[in-house]
Design an enzyme around this catalytic site. Structure first.
Site, short mmCIF file in Angstrom:
data_model
loop_
_atom_site.label_atom_id
_atom_site.label_comp_id
_atom_site.label_asym_id
_atom_site.label_seq_id
_atom_site.Cartn_x
_atom_site.Cartn_y
_atom_site.Cartn_z
CD GLU A 130 -10.82 6.29 -6.63
OE1 GLU A 130 -9.92 7.14 -6.49
OE2 GLU A 130 -11.15 5.82 -7.75
CB SER A 154 1.58 6.28 -10.38
OG SER A 154 2.85 5.76 -10.68
CE1 TYR A 155 -6.92 7.44 -10.11
CE2 TYR A 155 -7.20 6.00 -8.22
CZ TYR A 155 -7.70 6.95 -9.09
OH TYR A 155 -8.99 7.42 -8.91
CG HIS A 156 -4.14 3.25 -5.27
ND1 HIS A 156 -5.42 3.51 -4.84
CD2 HIS A 156 -4.25 2.29 -6.23
CE1 HIS A 156 -6.28 2.73 -5.49
NE2 HIS A 156 -5.59 1.98 -6.34
NE ARG A 176 -4.72 11.15 -6.97
CZ ARG A 176 -3.39 11.13 -7.07
NH1 ARG A 176 -2.74 9.98 -7.09
NH2 ARG A 176 -2.71 12.26 -7.18
#
Length: 391
Positions: free
Chosen positions: A282, A296-298, A329
């Site tokens: 972010e 994977s994070y997004h 996250r």
């Protein structure tokens, strides 16, 4: 930065006959339940107080008058404990109201100096910038807990590593980039100690310290070669001298942080962990390591419980908060550091902010025992990430 304190410590050290520095530990301030209180003095620093080594089976002591922070004096006691199971040197007796043996000073740097006329001066550097600038000024390894400051403070590396370092320095007329120096230092240490990828993972806590120390030595050799022709000549004016000194200090501090990331990445690769360095999260934030990766994070369908972030800071005493907003996250943040001890208040703040420190296993005893539940060694962190990445 504490007003003028760094300059006073640097000046006193430069004018001293003998000096050493020591990170204040929980044991020093009596926070480990050992009923000890007073600064532990490493054996290598014994000549500061005693001309000869203590003999096992007997104690010896001497009175020393110390001026602290160029402000007040204490009639203290340097003592060697050799009776029973003890075999250690300590500095004790500081009188009432001596503030520096409080838990808040754990992780601060004690600088002790002695002039030839037996004048003792001591300084406590609690500000992280002061600590790093002091260590950089005397070309000291920021990761080492006790160091004699002087011409004889350097220790020789393994002969194989020393020979390879000498050839590397001889072949360069400018500073190599950080990646090249980190890679070469790792290769030399791994070859000398016969590290296989499996060994690197199994002994990750020991390996990271050896890699960091070796690269620091390589950098020092490179620095000496390239800067000697400059500092052995007169400077035209004060501005040129200050500019030269600042360039040296800035290069030292910049290299330390970047190289630590390189070494950690090598260990994570050897452990077959999926990770991405400097992945964007972010607000264009870039955590040092994101497990398994930015994609994977997004992906909001990817379980947040299988995501891990790790910051990497050589020292974290005043900078750990910088990682708190790097990955929204992931509620639990991890931060790897070579810092040797942090105060109780800061450890409590870290716990409240759901931040887990990751440190080399060797450094674990330097942190207050009551907070060990929110501190991992590097090997345990690797195991935790590996478990999360299981299919």
């Amino acid at each position: 930065m504490t007003d003028g304190l760094l300059e006073k410590a640097v000046k006193a050290t430069g004018e001293s006959d003998f000096a050493y520095c020591h990170y204040i530990t929980p044991n020093d301030v009596g926070a480990t339940g050992s009923h000890q209180c007073g600064f532990l003095v490493a054996r290598s620093c014994r000549p500061l107080f005693f001309p000869t080594a203590g003999e096992k089976g007997s104690n010896m002591d001497r009175r020393v008058r110390i001026k602290w922070q160029d402000d007040f004096e204490t009639d203290s006691r340097a003592v060697y404990y050799g009776v029973g199971t003890r075999n250690e040197y300590r500095l004790t007796r500081f009188g009432r109201g001596f503030e520096f043996l409080q838990p808040d000073y754990v992780g601060s740097l004690l600088v002790m100096t002695r002039r030839a006329d037996e004048e003792f001066r001591a300084y406590i550097l609690a500000d992280q910038d002061d600590i790093e600038d002091f260590m950089a000024t005397f070309n000291l390894d920021v990761t080492v807990g006790n160091q004699v400051i002087g011409k004889d403070r350097a220790t020789c590396p393994d002969r194989i590593i020393a020979d390879k370092f000498a050839r590397f320095v001889e072949g360069h007329d400018t500073f190599p980039d950080t990646t090249e120096m980190a890679d070469f230092a790792r290769q030399c240490v791994s070859a000398a100690h016969q590290y296989s990828p499996q060994t690197i993972v199994q002994k990750a806590d020991t390996v990271i310290l050896r890699w960091v120390a070796a690269e620091y030595q390589l950098f020092s050799l490179m620095e000496e070669k390239l800067y000697r022709p400059v500092y052995t000549q007169p400077f035209a004016n004060c501005h040129d001298l200050i500019d030269f000194a600042n360039r040296i200090l800035n290069r030292r501090k910049s290299r330390a942080g970047k190289s630590l990331e390189h070494h950690l990445a090598e260990i994570f690769t050897a452990a077959h962990l999926k990770f991405e360095a400097q992945a964007v999260t972010e607000n264009n934030k870039r955590p040092d390591f994101l497990f398994p990766d930015g994609k994977s994070y997004h992906n909001l369908l990817f379980p947040a419980g299988k995501l891990t972030m790790l910051g990497a800071k050589t020292t974290c005493k005043d900078r750990w908060r910088q990682v708190l907003n790097e990955a929204d996250r992931i509620p639990e943040k991890h931060l790897f550091t070579l810092q040797q001890g942090v105060s109780r208040n800061q450890l409590q703040e870290m716990r409240d902010e759901h931040l887990t420190l990751v440190v080399p296993k060797e450094n674990m005893p330097l942190f207050l025992p009551e907070f060990h539940d929110c501190i991992l060694c590097l090997s345990d962190f690797i195991g935790k990430v590996r478990e999360r990445q299981q299919p």
